[in-house]
Design a protein around this motif. Structure first.
Motif, PDB file in Angstrom:
ATOM      1  N   GLY A  47       0.811  -1.216   0.000  1.00 38.44           N
ATOM      2  CA  GLY A  47       0.000   0.000   0.000  1.00 38.44           C
ATOM      3  C   GLY A  47       0.842   1.262   0.000  1.00 38.44           C
ATOM      4  N   VAL A  48       1.865   1.290   0.838  1.00 38.61           N
ATOM      5  CA  VAL A  48       2.731   2.476   0.935  1.00 38.61           C
ATOM      6  C   VAL A  48       3.459   2.722  -0.391  1.00 38.61           C
ATOM      7  N   LEU A  49       4.001   1.647  -0.998  1.00 43.19           N
ATOM      8  CA  LEU A  49       4.733   1.789  -2.259  1.00 43.19           C
ATOM      9  C   LEU A  49       3.834   2.330  -3.368  1.00 43.19           C
ATOM     10  N   HIS A  50       2.588   1.878  -3.417  1.00 42.93           N
ATOM     11  CA  HIS A  50       1.686   2.353  -4.462  1.00 42.93           C
ATOM     12  C   HIS A  50       1.195   3.781  -4.204  1.00 42.93           C
ATOM     13  N   LEU A  51       1.068   4.169  -2.941  1.00 46.16           N
ATOM     14  CA  LEU A  51       0.686   5.560  -2.649  1.00 46.16           C
ATOM     15  C   LEU A  51       1.801   6.525  -3.062  1.00 46.16           C
ATOM     16  N   ILE A  52       3.046   6.145  -2.758  1.00 46.78           N
ATOM     17  CA  ILE A  52       4.180   6.969  -3.214  1.00 46.78           C
ATOM     18  C   ILE A  52       4.239   6.940  -4.745  1.00 46.78           C
ATOM     19  N   GLY A  53       3.960   5.770  -5.322  1.00 48.64           N
ATOM     20  CA  GLY A  53       3.958   5.623  -6.773  1.00 48.64           C
ATOM     21  C   GLY A  53       2.954   6.546  -7.446  1.00 48.64           C
ATOM     22  N   ALA A  54       1.804   6.754  -6.812  1.00 49.22           N
ATOM     23  CA  ALA A  54       0.780   7.648  -7.370  1.00 49.22           C
ATOM     24  C   ALA A  54       1.314   9.074  -7.478  1.00 49.22           C
ATOM     25  N   VAL A  55       2.061   9.506  -6.460  1.00 45.28           N
ATOM     26  CA  VAL A  55       2.649  10.857  -6.461  1.00 45.28           C
ATOM     27  C   VAL A  55       3.687  10.973  -7.579  1.00 45.28           C
ATOM     28  N   LEU A  56       4.529   9.933  -7.711  1.00 41.55           N
ATOM     29  CA  LEU A  56       5.561   9.937  -8.755  1.00 41.55           C
ATOM     30  C   LEU A  56       4.936   9.917 -10.152  1.00 41.55           C
ATOM     31  N   MET A  57       3.840   9.178 -10.298  1.00 37.90           N
ATOM     32  CA  MET A  57       3.137   9.148 -11.589  1.00 37.90           C
ATOM     33  C   MET A  57       2.641  10.547 -11.974  1.00 37.90           C
ATOM     34  N   TYR A  58       2.144  11.281 -10.996  1.00 38.69           N
ATOM     35  CA  TYR A  58       1.658  12.643 -11.284  1.00 38.69           C
ATOM     36  C   TYR A  58       2.824  13.533 -11.721  1.00 38.69           C
ATOM     37  N   GLN A  59       3.995  13.337 -11.122  1.00 33.95           N
ATOM     38  CA  GLN A  59       5.177  14.108 -11.512  1.00 33.95           C
ATOM     39  C   GLN A  59       5.605  13.757 -12.939  1.00 33.95           C
ATOM     40  N   MET A  60       5.494  12.487 -13.305  1.00 27.86           N
ATOM     41  CA  MET A  60       5.820  12.060 -14.668  1.00 27.86           C
ATOM     42  C   MET A  60       4.816  12.644 -15.660  1.00 27.86           C
ATOM     43  N   TYR A  61       3.557  12.696 -15.261  1.00 24.79           N
ATOM     44  CA  TYR A  61       2.496  13.304 -16.084  1.00 24.79           C
ATOM     45  C   TYR A  61       2.781  14.780 -16.338  1.00 24.79           C
ATOM     46  N   SER A  62       3.357  15.452 -15.339  1.00 25.50           N
ATOM     47  CA  SER A  62       3.600  16.896 -15.443  1.00 25.50           C
ATOM     48  C   SER A  62       4.914  17.242 -16.123  1.00 25.50           C
ATOM     49  N   ALA A  63       5.832  16.271 -16.243  1.00 22.97           N
ATOM     50  CA  ALA A  63       7.173  16.547 -16.780  1.00 22.97           C
ATOM     51  C   ALA A  63       7.114  16.896 -18.265  1.00 22.97           C
ATOM     52  N   THR A  64       7.922  17.876 -18.664  1.00 20.10           N
ATOM     53  CA  THR A  64       7.968  18.289 -20.075  1.00 20.10           C
ATOM     54  C   THR A  64       9.369  18.157 -20.674  1.00 20.10           C
ATOM     55  N   ASP A  65      10.297  17.618 -19.881  1.00 27.87           N
ATOM     56  CA  ASP A  65      11.671  17.472 -20.338  1.00 27.87           C
ATOM     57  C   ASP A  65      12.217  16.133 -19.847  1.00 27.87           C
ATOM     58  N   ILE A  66      13.011  15.471 -20.675  1.00 29.05           N
ATOM     59  CA  ILE A  66      13.528  14.145 -20.333  1.00 29.05           C
ATOM     60  C   ILE A  66      14.391  14.179 -19.080  1.00 29.05           C
ATOM     61  N   SER A  67      15.113  15.272 -18.854  1.00 28.68           N
ATOM     62  CA  SER A  67      15.984  15.370 -17.675  1.00 28.68           C
ATOM     63  C   SER A  67      15.162  15.470 -16.392  1.00 28.68           C
ATOM     64  N   VAL A  68      13.959  16.029 -16.494  1.00 25.23           N
ATOM     65  CA  VAL A  68      13.054  16.101 -15.336  1.00 25.23           C
ATOM     66  C   VAL A  68      12.333  14.768 -15.155  1.00 25.23           C
ATOM     67  N   PHE A  69      11.962  14.157 -16.269  1.00 19.98           N
ATOM     68  CA  PHE A  69      11.193  12.918 -16.266  1.00 19.98           C
ATOM     69  C   PHE A  69      11.999  11.756 -15.687  1.00 19.98           C
ATOM     70  N   TYR A  70      13.275  11.652 -16.053  1.00 16.36           N
ATOM     71  CA  TYR A  70      14.083  10.478 -15.716  1.00 16.36           C
ATOM     72  C   TYR A  70      14.166  10.174 -14.211  1.00 16.36           C
ATOM     73  N   PRO A  71      14.474  11.155 -13.343  1.00 20.41           N
ATOM     74  CA  PRO A  71      14.575  10.818 -11.919  1.00 20.41           C
ATOM     75  C   PRO A  71      13.268  10.272 -11.343  1.00 20.41           C
ATOM     76  N   TYR A  72      12.133  10.757 -11.863  1.00 21.96           N
ATOM     77  CA  TYR A  72      10.839  10.279 -11.369  1.00 21.96           C
ATOM     78  C   TYR A  72      10.571   8.845 -11.816  1.00 21.96           C
ATOM     79  N   VAL A  73      10.878   8.533 -13.086  1.00 20.68           N
ATOM     80  CA  VAL A  73      10.629   7.172 -13.562  1.00 20.68           C
ATOM     81  C   VAL A  73      11.591   6.182 -12.899  1.00 20.68           C
ATOM     82  N   LEU A  74      12.828   6.597 -12.638  1.00 20.37           N
ATOM     83  CA  LEU A  74      13.774   5.731 -11.934  1.00 20.37           C
ATOM     84  C   LEU A  74      13.280   5.442 -10.516  1.00 20.37           C
ATOM     85  N   SER A  75      12.856   6.488  -9.815  1.00 24.23           N
ATOM     86  CA  SER A  75      12.329   6.311  -8.452  1.00 24.23           C
ATOM     87  C   SER A  75      11.101   5.408  -8.474  1.00 24.23           C
TER      88      SER A  75
END
Length: 411
Positions: free
Chosen positions: A75-103
């Motif tokens: 449950g905890v991993l998926h709740l954090i994952g939801a936040v990271l998914m929103y950051q990936m949704y908002s990213a407009t540059d590969i350098s911003v996107f990469y740290p979120y997808v890695l995490s």
């Protein structure tokens, strides 16, 4: 297992793979169309799956198995994952996107083992009960693809141009939030090793099973498993961009044919395995990779579109006949002492090391055959992994000898 728990576990599996299928299938196309990523940059993003697979045993072995209930950490991993998914949704540059997808992948890959742990903990006869629960995961993956293609139309030519594929991350994030909350209602799965002795890193990573490599046949299988993951990576990284690029309608929805095929061939595997043995079964799986990519190389979205559909449908043979039969072989060779360690070692070798090399090679080949005007020489991009799979097929056919009788799978 009672009906209530069966329904809960089926819902958990559906959501787990719905989340993955929501964004991973279309990721390559998204990276190229929304973030203007090069082949090398796409390779780095896809490689996060491998890093997640390498790091996952530490999370499971050092934390989940010893200190916390599996359903709670899920449950905890998926709740954090939801936040990271929103950051990936908002990213407009590969350098911003990469740290979120890695995490995200470092947190997501352990959940694949956690949903299995939660399921097995409730089962008296896993061999009979697990497949009925696990099939809902495949249905979740299929549902995500059908929604993207046939309901939301995010993967159409117009939708891709308008940047609508970023919505896949929003859909995955919402599903991740739902599963995160839902996980706390799942049957309790207490840690197994809380009162255990000293933790051995070699045991967690499966290194204790390295002794099996003294067996020449197992060593050949082990090396072949790593090598076959090189062409496998081409499919994950390039299949959706390729189908979109050549003009196939509803590519995400049509790629779900691969998952339907996976279910069907999983049912056929025990029959094939018992009749023809391990070596012939795994060789058919290897050959299927070579044939599939040759079909991609010479097919098109017009009069030869049937070749692309057959290539997608071969996924069941490609995956089940190699990976599932390989897991059965590993289990039979390991014996009781090294069963868990051996499966951990094979997972680390394939999804970790093999796929890591594969994504790097796929990115390099894709960049090499991309013209200055942005067009791709898809024929060469697919012929190369087809050739690699054919070479692995020949090496395995010549050097592997399966004189030893191994346990047959049961359904």
């Amino acid at each position: 297992m009672n009906l209530t728990n069966r329904i809960k576990l089926s819902g958990m599996m559906f959501l787990e793979f719905f989340i993955w299928g929501s964004w991973f299938v279309t990721l390559g196309t998204f990276l190229g169309s929304n973030l203007n990523a090069t082949g090398a940059q796409s390779a780095s993003v896809f490689s996060t799956q491998s890093w997640g697979a390498i790091i996952a045993p530490f999370i499971i072995g050092l934390i989940a198995d010893r200190y916390f209930n599996a359903e709670k950490i899920l449950g905890v991993l998926h709740l954090i994952g939801a936040v990271l998914m929103y950051q990936m949704y908002s990213a407009t540059d590969i350098s911003v996107f990469y740290p979120y997808v890695l995490s995200y992948m470092i947190l997501f890959m352990p959940t694949l083992a956690l949903v299995n742990s939660v399921s097995f903990n409730q089962m008296k006869d896993p061999e009979k009960e697990f497949s009925v629960i696990r099939v809902f995961g495949t249905l979740g993956w299929i549902a995500a693809g059908l929604l993207i293609s046939f309901i939301f139309h995010w993967d159409t030519e117009a939708g891709t141009k308008d940047g609508l594929l970023k919505n896949t991350f929003l859909m995955a994030g919402i599903a991740s939030l739902v599963l995160g909350l839902y996980s706390f209602t799942l049957p309790k799965t207490p840690p197994k090793g809380a009162s255990g002795g000293k933790v051995k890193i070699s045991e967690i990573l499966g290194f204790d099973a390295l002794k099996l490599l003294k067996d020449k046949n197992f060593a050949i299988f082990f090396v072949s498993s790593i090598l076959i993951c090189i062409p496998l990576a081409f499919y994950y990284q390039n299949a959706h961009p390729f189908l979109s690029n050549v003009g196939m309608d509803n590519p995400t929805g049509k790629m779900t044919i691969g998952q339907i095929s996976e279910v069907l061939f999983l049912l056929l595997l025990p029959v094939f395995f018992s009749r023809f043995g391990f070596k012939k079964t795994i060789l058919v799986g290897m050959l299927a990779w070579a044939v599939r990519y040759a079909l991609f190389a010479y097919g098109n979205a017009n009069e030869l579109s049937f070749m692309l559909i057959i290539g997608i449908a071969l996924h069941g043979i490609c995956y089940d006949f190699f990976f599932v039969s390989g897991q059965i072989y590993t289990n039979s060779k390991a014996g009781d002492q090294y069963k868990s360690a051996a499966q951990g070692l094979i997972t680390l070798a394939t999804y970790g090391v093999g796929m890591l090399i594969g994504f790097e090679v796929a990115g390099m080949i894709t960049d090499t055959y991309k013209a200055a005007d942005g067009a791709f020489d898809w024929k060469m991009i697919w012929i190369i992994p087809s050739g690699i799979a054919a070479v692995v097929f020949l090496l395995f056919a010549v050097f592997f000898n399966d004189k030893d009788k191994i346990n047959e799978p049961s359904v």
